[in-house]
Motif scaffolding. Structure first.
Motif, short mmCIF file in Angstrom:
data_model
loop_
_atom_site.label_atom_id
_atom_site.label_comp_id
_atom_site.label_asym_id
_atom_site.label_seq_id
_atom_site.Cartn_x
_atom_site.Cartn_y
_atom_site.Cartn_z
N GLY A 1 0.79 -1.22 0.00
CA GLY A 1 0.00 0.00 0.00
C GLY A 1 0.82 1.27 0.00
O GLY A 1 0.35 2.33 0.44
N ASN A 2 2.06 1.21 -0.51
CA ASN A 2 2.91 2.40 -0.56
C ASN A 2 2.41 3.38 -1.63
O ASN A 2 1.91 2.97 -2.68
N ALA A 3 2.59 4.66 -1.36
CA ALA A 3 2.21 5.70 -2.31
C ALA A 3 3.18 5.69 -3.49
O ALA A 3 4.32 5.21 -3.37
N PRO A 4 2.76 6.22 -4.64
CA PRO A 4 3.66 6.25 -5.81
C PRO A 4 5.00 6.91 -5.52
O PRO A 4 6.03 6.45 -6.01
N ALA A 5 5.01 7.98 -4.72
CA ALA A 5 6.27 8.66 -4.41
C ALA A 5 7.20 7.74 -3.64
O ALA A 5 8.42 7.73 -3.86
N SER A 6 6.64 6.94 -2.73
CA SER A 6 7.44 6.00 -1.94
C SER A 6 8.00 4.89 -2.82
O SER A 6 9.17 4.50 -2.69
N VAL A 7 7.17 4.38 -3.73
CA VAL A 7 7.61 3.32 -4.64
C VAL A 7 8.72 3.85 -5.56
O VAL A 7 9.74 3.19 -5.77
N ALA A 8 8.52 5.05 -6.10
CA ALA A 8 9.53 5.65 -6.98
C ALA A 8 10.84 5.87 -6.23
O ALA A 8 11.93 5.65 -6.77
N GLY A 9 10.75 6.28 -4.97
CA GLY A 9 11.95 6.48 -4.17
C GLY A 9 12.69 5.18 -3.92
O GLY A 9 13.93 5.13 -4.00
N THR A 10 11.95 4.11 -3.62
CA THR A 10 12.58 2.81 -3.38
C THR A 10 13.27 2.29 -4.64
O THR A 10 14.41 1.82 -4.60
N LEU A 11 12.57 2.37 -5.77
CA LEU A 11 13.16 1.91 -7.02
C LEU A 11 14.37 2.78 -7.41
O LEU A 11 15.34 2.29 -7.98
N GLY A 12 14.31 4.05 -7.07
CA GLY A 12 15.46 4.92 -7.31
C GLY A 12 16.67 4.51 -6.50
O GLY A 12 17.81 4.54 -6.98
N THR A 13 16.43 4.10 -5.25
CA THR A 13 17.52 3.61 -4.41
C THR A 13 18.13 2.35 -4.99
O THR A 13 19.36 2.19 -5.03
N LEU A 14 17.28 1.44 -5.46
CA LEU A 14 17.77 0.20 -6.07
C LEU A 14 18.54 0.48 -7.36
O LEU A 14 19.53 -0.21 -7.67
N LYS A 15 18.10 1.47 -8.11
CA LYS A 15 18.84 1.85 -9.32
C LYS A 15 20.26 2.27 -8.98
O LYS A 15 21.23 1.87 -9.64
N MET A 16 20.41 3.09 -7.95
CA MET A 16 21.74 3.53 -7.55
C MET A 16 22.58 2.35 -7.06
O MET A 16 23.79 2.27 -7.35
N PHE A 17 21.96 1.45 -6.30
CA PHE A 17 22.68 0.29 -5.77
C PHE A 17 23.23 -0.58 -6.90
O PHE A 17 24.43 -0.91 -6.92
N TYR A 18 22.38 -0.92 -7.87
CA TYR A 18 22.83 -1.81 -8.95
C TYR A 18 23.75 -1.09 -9.93
O TYR A 18 24.61 -1.72 -10.54
N ARG A 19 23.58 0.21 -10.07
CA ARG A 19 24.50 0.97 -10.92
C ARG A 19 25.92 0.91 -10.35
O ARG A 19 26.90 0.75 -11.09
N LEU A 20 26.03 1.01 -9.02
CA LEU A 20 27.35 0.93 -8.39
C LEU A 20 27.94 -0.48 -8.51
O LEU A 20 29.15 -0.63 -8.72
N LEU A 21 27.09 -1.49 -8.38
CA LEU A 21 27.58 -2.86 -8.55
C LEU A 21 28.13 -3.06 -9.95
O LEU A 21 29.15 -3.74 -10.15
N ALA A 22 27.47 -2.48 -10.94
CA ALA A 22 27.95 -2.59 -12.32
C ALA A 22 29.25 -1.82 -12.52
O ALA A 22 30.18 -2.30 -13.18
N VAL A 23 29.32 -0.63 -11.94
CA VAL A 23 30.54 0.18 -12.06
C VAL A 23 31.72 -0.53 -11.42
O VAL A 23 32.86 -0.50 -11.94
N ASP A 24 31.48 -1.21 -10.30
CA ASP A 24 32.55 -1.90 -9.58
C ASP A 24 32.88 -3.27 -10.18
O ASP A 24 33.77 -3.98 -9.68
N GLY A 25 32.15 -3.67 -11.22
CA GLY A 25 32.43 -4.94 -11.87
C GLY A 25 31.87 -6.15 -11.17
O GLY A 25 32.22 -7.28 -11.50
N VAL A 26 30.99 -5.94 -10.20
CA VAL A 26 30.39 -7.07 -9.48
C VAL A 26 29.38 -7.78 -10.38
O VAL A 26 29.25 -9.01 -10.37
N ILE A 27 28.63 -7.03 -11.18
CA ILE A 27 27.70 -7.56 -12.16
C ILE A 27 28.01 -6.91 -13.51
O ILE A 27 28.54 -5.78 -13.55
N PRO A 28 27.70 -7.58 -14.63
CA PRO A 28 28.05 -7.01 -15.93
C PRO A 28 27.29 -5.73 -16.26
O PRO A 28 27.87 -4.76 -16.77
N THR A 29 25.99 -5.70 -16.00
CA THR A 29 25.17 -4.50 -16.25
C THR A 29 24.14 -4.38 -15.15
O THR A 29 23.81 -5.36 -14.47
N SER A 30 23.59 -3.20 -15.00
CA SER A 30 22.57 -2.98 -13.98
C SER A 30 21.20 -3.43 -14.48
O SER A 30 20.75 -2.96 -15.53
#
Length: 302
Positions: A72-101
């Motif tokens: 039951g999260n509001a759209p702003a909360s969902v967008a914020g959470t997905l934004g956090t995950l985007k940053m997390f996986y982008r860093l994993l890709a930059v560090d070579g932990v995963i091939p792409t985000s």
């Protein structure tokens, strides 16, 4: 030798990656991102998904749908959470932990804001709020002053120490704060404001300026919110009032008083001028709305 990026990490390694990500932030931002990551890791564990190597874009979008429809999260909360995950996986890709985000092209819900609602208190309401706080106690008055007349965020107001407002710069008594993102700021204090702060200090030279009602425990954001509601109730303000509403009110009052938009942006310490522009646009939306012109135009023809 096996490619390290293809080796499924253990649970402890996953938490190490998360800890490394959270270490980039501090304060409330780190706490918020930590909650978001903890919920996501729990969801992955519940569905048997490896959060490092097993996550795909459709899976992340499914998680977003879970947040919206199940939690039951509001759209702003969902967008914020997905934004956090985007940053997390982008860093994993930059560090070579995963091939792409896998989060790079995740679709996030649209977030709409009603600009009228960010205006806050009117000039009369803000004046009544400040005047009422002064009748309650020096502590209430100082809190109202920091939030409503200086536009501090509640965390900044609670963190003010007595020695933070004892210095002078270019013949101005000033308050030194460390704001969002650990950015330092120096704010001039007009006489009515530093008198309110001095009264709350009650002759003390050190320590936190604001205390809870027991006079000993330093004020936190929750206690500040309760004090803010108590002041608003006594002032007869019917609309919901919390600390950030007073920051909104400060910005709107500055614009209404004729302060240039650039000066208001600096006073509010907005990194993006578009944030300040929203307040400028919002304060006249109802007064300039086209319905007034249409109503008068049709009335003239009746």
């Amino acid at each position: 030798m096996a490619d390290a990026t293809l080796i499924a990490p253990t649970q402890s390694t996953t938490h190490l990656y998360v800890a490394q990500f959270l270490a980039r932030y501090s304060g409330g931002t780190r706490d918020l991102y930590g909650i978001r990551m903890r919920l996501f890791l729990g969801w992955c564990d519940q569905h048997g998904v490896d959060p490092i190597t097993g996550v795909t874009r459709p899976l992340l979008e499914l998680y977003g749908r879970h947040l919206e429809e199940v939690r039951g999260n509001a759209p702003a909360s969902v967008a914020g959470t997905l934004g956090t995950l985007k940053m997390f996986y982008r860093l994993l890709a930059v560090d070579g932990v995963i091939p792409t985000s896998p989060a790079e092209y995740v679709r996030t819900p649209k977030v709409w804001y009603d600009d009228v609602k960010i205006v806050g208190l009117s000039r009369i309401e803000l004046g009544s709020f400040i005047a009422t706080a002064r009748t309650m106690s020096p502590n209430h008055a100082a809190l109202a002053t920091l939030l409503g007349l200086l536009g501090l965020r509640v965390s900044e107001a609670c963190a003010v120490q007595i020695h933070d407002f004892q210095d002078y710069e270019r013949d101005h008594r000033v308050l030194r704060v460390v704001g969002k993102g650990k950015k330092p700021a120096t704010i001039p204090l007009p006489p009515p404001i530093f008198r309110a702060l001095d009264a709350a200090a009650e002759g003390r030279d050190l320590g936190p300026l604001l205390h809870r009602l027991d006079g000993v425990t330093p004020l936190d954001r929750h206690s500040a919110a309760r004090m803010t509601r108590a002041i608003a109730k006594k002032a007869g303000i019917r609309k919901p009032v919390h600390p950030h509403v007073l920051r909104h009110s400060f910005i709107t009052a500055a614009l209404d008083a004729g302060a240039p938009l650039r000066d208001v942006q600096i006073a509010a310490r907005h990194s993006d001028p578009r944030i300040t522009t929203r307040y400028d646009r919002a304060r006249g939306n109802l007064d300039r709305h086209a319905v007034h012109i249409v109503a008068a135009y049709i009335a003239g023809a009746a």
